[in-house]
Design an enzyme around this catalytic site. Structure first.
Site, PDB file in Angstrom:
ATOM      1  N   CYS A  39      64.942  64.498  62.034  1.00 45.14           N
ATOM      2  CA  CYS A  39      65.773  63.490  61.384  1.00 45.14           C
ATOM      3  C   CYS A  39      67.185  64.053  61.293  1.00 45.14           C
ATOM      4  CB  CYS A  39      65.201  63.098  60.030  1.00 45.14           C
ATOM      5  SG  CYS A  39      65.025  64.466  58.872  1.00 45.14           S
ATOM      6  N   ARG A  61      63.134  63.816  55.991  1.00 48.05           N
ATOM      7  CA  ARG A  61      62.461  62.591  56.420  1.00 48.05           C
ATOM      8  C   ARG A  61      61.471  62.894  57.547  1.00 48.05           C
ATOM      9  NH1 ARG A  61      67.464  58.750  57.654  1.00 48.05           N
ATOM     10  NH2 ARG A  61      68.454  60.776  57.909  1.00 48.05           N
TER      11      ARG A  61
END
Lengths: 277, 107
Positions: A233, A238
């Site tokens: 990410c 994430r």
């Protein structure tokens, strides 16, 4: 490494609030959340101060990890239950971290802090203290961590999954729309990466979608489960969420989180970059 | 508890470059009467989700202790979904530069 061993429900947490072997750990992006209120008995780790080396850009050393857990009263046989705000982004990063250092029993609250609050369960401002332990970590398990040269070698060969928003993937934005726009030197994505935003793996209440839905999500986007997969990410949180989905829920063994992510890749000299959807 | 003040809805816009930002903001209140005047109790642990015109998730923020939230969106049609204990509200809004959307969401 399954839904049964890696996830617990908010109801399970309620029933285990006084279980001495269970250690609740809150890890948030907004580090002021814990002091405003947290689940009874929970301790907190600061994603930067506790979990970043600070001098070099890396995870903390094995010795520092041992000291952090010992100081916070986590033993080798503790059941560590992680949760946090922002749909468990930083809690899944901490989960991945515990796996890197070989903790045996670590779990995540399905739905995290959000579902706990939406369920109307109480928060407390009482800061929990636990008697210190002598934690002994294992050597880093690098089979779940990807480094930049491995990412470059995977281009056009094995699965690369970019879990950022479509706007970050295409090169319009450096960072998610609600955060300051900082990141790599340039915008875009790693060539041949499939854009499967982390959010597609979560329900509205923050819980994970069913394994059938998750499997379909990745397969329909062109991820071949028979091959190795690298998730990335912007800064690796994430993608830890999506790593959790692929490695823990879908039980794929060959999945790694590239925690250098776009802040590293998008600053490298001479590597290929793609833009557009 | 009642809130009052000159600016209903979201956080103070002082310092925000409204000419270049398409702001969507507001406040989540419990027990208000829905007349556009912020007269309910602020809901400080609500979650506000921003969905794009196709219904895709774009961002989510928790409300602050005054029940307030803010997004910097792109101009266009958006859906704001408010989640709180025992409540779910969905509002369609149109974001424009220079004209902040300021919502009072009564739950």
């Amino acid at each position: 490494m399954s839904r049964a061993t890696s996830l617990v429900s908010v109801a399970w947490v309620q029933e285990n609030l006084t279980n001495p072997n269970v250690v609740l750990v809150e890890v948030d992006e907004d580090t002021t959340l814990y002091e405003k209120g947290h689940i009874q008995g929970a301790i907190t780790f600061h994603w930067r101060d506790d979990l970043q080396d600070g001098l070099i850009r890396d995870l903390i050393s094995k010795e520092k990890f041992e000291a952090l857990l010992s100081k916070n009263g986590i033993a080798n046989d503790s059941t560590v239950v992680l949760y946090g705000g922002n749909n468990n982004w930083f809690a899944t990063y901490a989960f991945w971290y515990f796996k890197i250092y070989g903790h045996n029993d670590v779990r995540l609250i399905d739905g995290g802090r959000k579902l706990w609050e939406l369920s109307g369960f109480p928060l407390t401002t009482d800061v929990a203290t636990r008697a210190a332990t002598r934690y002994v970590a294992k050597e880093r398990d690098n089979s779940i961590r990807a480094y930049r040269d491995e990412v470059i070698a995977a281009i056009g060969k094995t699965n690369i999954v970019d879990v950022r928003s479509p706007q970050e993937f295409s090169g319009e934005l450096f960072a998610p729309a609600h955060l300051p726009q900082e990141g790599g030197q340039i915008k875009g994505h790693i060539p041949t990466a499939k854009n499967i935003p982390w959010s597609k793996a979560a329900n509205e209440d923050g819980t994970f979608r069913s394994n059938e839905e998750l499997s379909e999500l990745y397969k329909s986007a062109g991820v071949d489960f028979a091959q190795d997969t690298i998730a990335y990410c912007r800064i690796g949180e994430r993608s830890a969420f999506s790593w959790f989905v692929l490695h823990e829920l879908l039980e794929l063994g060959n999945v790694r989180n590239y925690d250098g992510s776009w802040t590293e890749y998008g600053s490298l000299v001479g590597v290929p970059v793609a833009v557009g959807a | 508890m009642k809130t009052c003040g000159a600016t209903p809805g979201g956080p103070d816009l002082a310092g925000v470059d409204l000419a270049n930002q398409a702001v969507i903001q507001g406040a989540v209140l419990r027990g208000g009467v829905g007349d556009g005047v912020p007269n309910g109790a602020p809901v400080g642990n609500a979650y506000v989700r921003l969905l794009d015109s196709t219904g895709e998730f774009t961002a989510e923020v928790p409300t602050n202790e005054l029940g307030q939230f803010r997004f910097f969106a792109a101009p266009g049609e958006w859906t704001v979904v408010v989640l709180a204990h025992g409540a779910r509200e969905e509002l369609k809004v149109v974001a424009k530069k220079g004209e902040p959307v300021d919502l009072i969401v009564n739950i």
